[in-house]
Scaffold this active site. Structure first.
Site, PDB file in Angstrom:
ATOM      1  N   ASP A  55       1.193 -15.979  -5.706  1.00  0.00           N
ATOM      2  CA  ASP A  55       1.452 -16.840  -6.702  1.00  0.00           C
ATOM      3  C   ASP A  55       0.496 -16.701  -7.649  1.00  0.00           C
ATOM      4  O   ASP A  55      -0.839 -16.334  -7.617  1.00  0.00           O
ATOM      5  CB  ASP A  55       1.333 -18.336  -6.239  1.00  0.00           C
ATOM      6  CG  ASP A  55       1.690 -19.137  -7.305  1.00  0.00           C
ATOM      7  OD1 ASP A  55       2.708 -18.956  -7.871  1.00  0.00           O
ATOM      8  OD2 ASP A  55       0.880 -20.111  -7.248  1.00  0.00           O
ATOM      9  N   GLU A 139       6.331 -13.496  -8.276  1.00  0.00           N
ATOM     10  CA  GLU A 139       7.267 -14.232  -8.934  1.00  0.00           C
ATOM     11  C   GLU A 139       7.270 -13.237 -10.453  1.00  0.00           C
ATOM     12  O   GLU A 139       6.213 -12.762 -11.097  1.00  0.00           O
ATOM     13  CB  GLU A 139       6.481 -15.324  -9.461  1.00  0.00           C
ATOM     14  CG  GLU A 139       7.569 -16.445  -9.671  1.00  0.00           C
ATOM     15  CD  GLU A 139       6.782 -17.889  -9.576  1.00  0.00           C
ATOM     16  OE1 GLU A 139       7.631 -18.897  -9.487  1.00  0.00           O
ATOM     17  OE2 GLU A 139       5.835 -17.964  -9.532  1.00  0.00           O
ATOM     18  N   CYS A 192       9.469 -27.139   0.095  1.00  0.00           N
ATOM     19  CA  CYS A 192       8.521 -27.385   1.204  1.00  0.00           C
ATOM     20  C   CYS A 192       8.921 -26.115   2.101  1.00  0.00           C
ATOM     21  O   CYS A 192       9.922 -25.725   2.364  1.00  0.00           O
ATOM     22  CB  CYS A 192       9.072 -28.590   2.030  1.00  0.00           C
ATOM     23  SG  CYS A 192       8.153 -28.575   3.514  1.00  0.00           S
ATOM     24  N   CYS A 211       5.555 -33.960   2.203  1.00  0.00           N
ATOM     25  CA  CYS A 211       7.131 -33.744   2.207  1.00  0.00           C
ATOM     26  C   CYS A 211       7.519 -34.879   2.882  1.00  0.00           C
ATOM     27  O   CYS A 211       7.243 -35.551   4.143  1.00  0.00           O
ATOM     28  CB  CYS A 211       7.479 -32.384   2.943  1.00  0.00           C
ATOM     29  SG  CYS A 211       9.015 -32.169   3.066  1.00  0.00           S
ATOM     30  N   CYS A 214      10.051 -33.667   6.053  1.00  0.00           N
ATOM     31  CA  CYS A 214       9.522 -33.124   7.515  1.00  0.00           C
ATOM     32  C   CYS A 214       8.341 -33.515   7.907  1.00  0.00           C
ATOM     33  O   CYS A 214       7.915 -33.924   9.004  1.00  0.00           O
ATOM     34  CB  CYS A 214       9.721 -31.662   7.613  1.00  0.00           C
ATOM     35  SG  CYS A 214       8.258 -30.951   6.478  1.00  0.00           S
ATOM     36  N   ASP A 222      -0.296 -24.386  -4.440  1.00  0.00           N
ATOM     37  CA  ASP A 222      -0.221 -22.919  -4.819  1.00  0.00           C
ATOM     38  C   ASP A 222       0.219 -22.229  -3.403  1.00  0.00           C
ATOM     39  O   ASP A 222       0.517 -21.097  -3.555  1.00  0.00           O
ATOM     40  CB  ASP A 222      -1.612 -22.616  -5.302  1.00  0.00           C
ATOM     41  CG  ASP A 222      -1.854 -23.250  -6.699  1.00  0.00           C
ATOM     42  OD1 ASP A 222      -0.938 -23.284  -7.475  1.00  0.00           O
ATOM     43  OD2 ASP A 222      -3.075 -23.726  -7.031  1.00  0.00           O
TER      44      ASP A 222
HETATM   45 ZN   LIG Z   1       9.274 -30.487   4.291  1.00  0.00          ZN
END
Ligand SMILES: [Zn+2]
Length: 283
Positions: A55, A139, A192, A211, A214, A222
């Site tokens: 990244d 990316e 996620c 998240c 989950c 990052d």
């Molecule tokens: Zn998650």
């Protein structure tokens, strides 16, 4: 007729010289880029081995899916401060004067120094990443487009990601390793990495998030992005080979074999070019 010129060779020439390109920079240094054919085939590409996602961040120059963070060397900042002072001095000199020319050369020298420092750092970092990994996924930022966004523009053009990615690419290709770009619209930050759930929005200033799907806590923005970039790159590579393309299969690949590039060796026809370059500088 120029005659003999003293020169510094950075490496020896092995093989037949194809072309020599001479250039001069703004600090009056001359370079000759020599293209030669060393007769060695490019190695065959294979994806068996460790995969890494990279990244290109604003908080750090590079964040890897391994959790490493790399920054531009601090002394670049020092040179940049110096550059600012010398540029101000230049702007105060009278047009067309001898002092203006001298001042201009000083500014050019610092520009040069900064560029050299940056490319030295990038060469070392890209070498390390290529040495340690078989598949390198970054990316595709389309930097030119992003630079139009004035808020980010300064930071982006300064760090020189484009140059860094070029280094990763050719270093990987020289060794039969895989350099893979993923589309810049791929939501690497907002997904996620644990459950592949996507959050609606994630402002730039949010560095850690939880998240809701989950229950993963304190997701490093990052690092999460770097892991998603790695997995997306692997997904592209495997679906290109017609091996894994369904979301379910993808989930099992990303969760189970995160560090493995592909389960089997992949060979793609990519042979033929026998080229290598080297540069030398003369004073
Ligand atoms: Zn998650």
């Amino acid at each position: 007729m120029i005659g003999d010129i003293k020169a510094v060779f950075h490496r020896s020439i092995e093989g037949k010289i194809k072309t020599v390109t001479v250039s001069k920079n703004k600090s009056n240094q001359y370079y000759a880029a020599i293209l030669f054919d060393n007769g060695i085939d490019k190695p065959q590409v294979n994806t068996e081995g460790k995969a890494i996602g990279i990244d290109l961040g604003l908080s750090h120059f590079v964040i890897t899916s391994d959790g490493s963070k790399f920054d531009n060397p601090r002394w670049i900042k020092k040179h940049e401060r110096n550059l600012k002072i010398k540029q101000q001095q230049l702007s105060r000199k009278q047009k067309g004067s001898n002092n203006k020319n001298k001042s201009r050369l000083k500014v050019a020298r610092i520009h040069n120094k900064i560029a050299n420092c940056r490319s030295d750092f990038q060469h070392k970092l890209s070498r390390r990443i290529v040495n340690e990994n078989q598949v390198i996924v970054v990316e595709n930022l389309a930097v030119a487009n992003m630079v139009k966004n004035h808020k980010l523009s300064k930071a982006i053009s300064q760090v020189g990601w484009g140059q860094f990615c070029t280094m990763l690419k050719y270093k990987a290709e020289q060794e039969g390793k895989v350099y893979q770009e993923v589309d810049r619209f791929f939501p690497s930050s907002k997904t996620c990495n644990v459950c592949l759930n996507q959050v609606g929005s994630l402002p730039l200033e949010v560095r850690f998030w939880n998240c809701a799907n989950c229950g993963a806590k304190n997701i490093d923005r990052d690092l999460n992005a770097a892991k998603n970039i790695r997995d997306e790159g692997l997904r592209i590579l495997t679906s290109e080979l017609g091996e894994v393309s369904s979301p379910k299969a993808r989930a099992s690949l990303t969760s189970g074999t995160g560090d493995q590039a592909c389960r089997q060796t992949v060979r793609r026809s990519n042979r033929g070019r026998k080229k290598s370059t080297t540069t030398l500088v003369s004073g």
